[in-house]
Design an enzyme around this catalytic site. Sequence first.
Site, PDB file in Angstrom:
ATOM      1  CG  ASN A   1      20.340   1.618  30.255  1.00  9.85           C
ATOM      2  OD1 ASN A   1      20.382   1.160  29.125  1.00  9.85           O
ATOM      3  ND2 ASN A   1      19.444   1.239  31.149  1.00  9.85           N
TER       4      ASN A   1
ATOM      5  NE  ARG B   1      22.062  -0.774  40.348  1.00  8.65           N
ATOM      6  CZ  ARG B   1      21.414  -0.135  39.375  1.00  8.65           C
ATOM      7  NH1 ARG B   1      21.981   0.014  38.195  1.00  8.65           N
ATOM      8  NH2 ARG B   1      20.212   0.330  39.576  1.00  8.65           N
TER       9      ARG B   1
ATOM     10  CB  SER C   1      27.360  -6.433  34.926  1.00  7.42           C
ATOM     11  OG  SER C   1      26.152  -6.329  34.208  1.00  7.42           O
TER      12      SER C   1
ATOM     13  N   GLY D   1       0.790  -1.225   0.000  1.00 11.21           N
ATOM     14  CA  GLY D   1       0.000   0.000   0.000  1.00 11.21           C
ATOM     15  C   GLY D   1       0.821   1.273   0.000  1.00 11.21           C
TER      16      GLY D   1
ATOM     17  CD  GLU E   1      26.833   1.754  36.160  1.00 14.13           C
ATOM     18  OE1 GLU E   1      25.717   2.074  35.735  1.00 14.13           O
ATOM     19  OE2 GLU E   1      27.118   1.662  37.369  1.00 14.13           O
TER      20      GLU E   1
END
Length: 931
Positions: A816, A666, A812, A105, A793
């Site tokens: 983010n 954590r 780990s 479409g 991090e």
Amino acid sequence: MARSIYFFGAGQADGDAQQKDLLGGKGAGLAEMTRLGIPVPPGFTVTTEVCNAYYAAGKVLPAGVEDEIKAAIGRLESLLDARFGSPEAPLLVSVRSGARASMPGMMDTILNLGMNDEIAAGLARRTGSERFALDAYRRFILTYSDIVLGVARDRFEEALGRARRDAAARLGVDATRLNSAELERKVPDSLLDPASLAALIQRQKEIVVGATGSPFPDDPRAQLGGAIRAVFDSWNNHRAQVYRKMHDIPEAWGTACNIQAMVFGNLGDDSGTGVAFTRDPSTGERRFYGEWLPNAQGEDVVAGVRTPHPLSRSGSGGGATSGGGATSDGADDASSLEARMPEAYAQLVAVQARLEQHFRDMQDLEFTIQRGELFLLQCRTGKRTGRAAVRIAVEMAREGLISQREAILRVDPGAIDQLLHPSIDEGAPKRLLARGLPASPGAATGQVVFSADEAERRAGQGKAVILVRSETSPEDIHGMKAARGVLTARGGMTSHAAVVARGMGKSCVAGCSAISVSQGQMAVTIYDDHGHATGSITVKAGDLITLDGGTGRVYLGAVPTVPAALSGEFAELMGWADAVRRLRVRSNADTPHDARTARNFGAEGIGLCRTEHMFFDEERIQAVREMILADGEAGRRRALAKLLPFQRGDFLGVFREMAGLPVTIRLLDPPLHEFLPQDEAQLEQLSQAVEISAKELRRKSQELAEYNPMLGHRGCRLAITSPEIYEMQARAILEAACEVAAAGIEVEPEIMIPLSMTRRELAITRALVERVAEQVFAEKGRRVDVRFGTMIELPRAAIMAGELAEEAEFFSFGTNDLTQTTLGISRDDAGRFLGAYVEAGIFAKDPFQSLDVPGVGALVELARDRGRAARPGLKLGICGEHGGDPSSIAFFERAGLDYVSCSPFRVPVARLAAAQAALTAESARGPRATD
Ligand code: ADP
Ligand code: MG
Ligand code: MG
């Protein structure tokens, strides 16, 4: 440039199925079907290279192409014994776009091209049906004007309405009080007589002159040139752009253009048109499935103007809806293609079986029957729901049509998401409003909206919405994307709404004839058990409704849902995936309930158990606040002592759920200010509870406020200033672990330190944890194995990974924060500009959803190398949003991480994505000796 045109016809074709890049999916499919000896109207494909050259030259067709087109038309003419532009034996063609990936479409098709007044008259003579010829002609003018001349379709609405009223008068139908929808039902296109059609054509031409200042082009060659250019132009129209962006289709692909001799499904009751799937696209069931309309042309089926009939008799395994929709009764058996045209039906059944075997996948077919003769007009790999994708892949592997590995690679991990979502709670009280066709499964609740723009607007405000339309068209795509579900009054299982919703994995109920939509409200006719209308109610914009796309039911209000029930095929596919994947899959889970969900979905441990969520519980937040507000260590310890039993209880529950599997916990991460009251009322309440004046509280709160809390006093920095917080948490973890172990349950606690960047931070926190552990073990008279590790991090943590690994037994990657800190982009503020970044091509995708492999990924690899050099066997995992994103998972596989961790519902997605990544990595390393 090589040849610009690929011909197909009479059993021979220049191209084949391998040439999708050059011929587009449609062109390649037409060529391949022709080669297979399947009846296909002859035609030719102008390549995608021509489209790209057209754009490169500033929208000019490259030299020589027009001559090639002329020659190809000549070939068509001699093949069909007809002439393009001749009234005696008119050759009419369709001009069809077709890109490499199917874009249903999205692009525009023009039918019946090559007409003018004389040719229409000739066509009438040749077919013996003036009505047919004029109907084809007026449709052609309408689409051509819309697509090529830019005179929008709705400008012809009124003229069409007038033609219907003319026809009504001749038929003796009183049309004075009918609205346009009712009029269309009373006087459908098939009842427009030649006289009304001739007048309509005249009016349409006048409208074109009025709008463009020039007459409608009479010369078929000019029509053809205009149409080909329009097909190329449509590659860049707004809806094509939206679709491309949604499906990551590069602009550079271009579209091909197919010119194909027309066959007519609207030549009477021995003609018809339809679409078919070799297996059920909704459930995946192995049965020939589809819909058709007698005496109809092209897009009538998809446009949803008339509700189509099933292809097969329901008793023989066909029928549009086995789930009890509007089209599974005996009347439909009689109107099925099988009943009406048994020979053409039998031929179609043979063709579809052949095509599925040939392409080794479920096919989506378009066909037309012209006076009893069957023609195939399209075949392509059929779109399907996630549920159907799983079932089809598994069953095809069982049938031996494909291998298990192919089955794993066939299923889009993103699409199985929809299987894992809740469905309607059948036991819950609910008020059934209406029933339509079960067009795309899944339950969805939301506020009713009646336009795509409104859907987008309200969804932007965070509202769940259901888009309700008479029927959808490609212009509604953005609204469908924004909505939770789609409800249409008209159209079948293969209508635009149904196809697009299935592709998006959205709930959709289509063809719900009990509703009628007009002027910002929807009237719903209520039927009793015998199908008699007993009244009606009105649903307004903003009212809540619930759709069940699996059964086609529509309910008033919000209906409770139940968790997904995973089918046998799903479990089987997951089993195959688990057998080939290398990456372990864990889940992020903070509560025993989440842990259980994760485990049920196949999580092999918890990769991230956040402790701060536990602090927000009503009973505890007071103690947390006391702790934060306490002046000295003694006060803090008193408050922490109150928290200890709560935390221990949390961990007990999680450890029990995850018996035998690792659980990474954590320690406290967010800035303490987040726990303080956010408004005055809460502050007053707290003031009374802790016996500190509100004024004093406000001062303290201001003191704790930070300019940039993301980079402030958080993570292990909390433990450097107030070690007693982590002490309490370590104690709670270890006491719980000992208690569970004492009950004979295996535990594997892993204590994880957030936001570290130096070895010394880890040395201090590790000493703290070890000290507490020795105390607890002495008190409990038993030891448990506990691992100590850290999150990575911060860029510095990745760079210093060699040193950190001397203290940490595992890393780990908290992708983010690692993305935030590497890019220097705050996730909470990125919304304002990240869209523009993706739009401008600075990032291919939102880096918070799909890992920035060259940047953040490089830090992951650096940390991996340095960490493992310092500590061979260092365990590596990732626990950001990216842990559930298939393309990021492919990177984590290549990077050799040990596990990914994602939210519970994403676990199956990650398992499948990890298996696909392993298979892809394996084939990249070299061909296997055997499959
Ligand atoms: P889309 O990509 O939107 O499906 P298509 O090019 O496939 O567009 O064409 C739209 C409709 O017109 C389909 O139902 C198709 O079968 C029909 N159609 C296209 N070409 C012809 C033709 N030559 N003869 C008869 N029907 C045709
Ligand atoms: Mg189309
Ligand atoms: Mg098509």
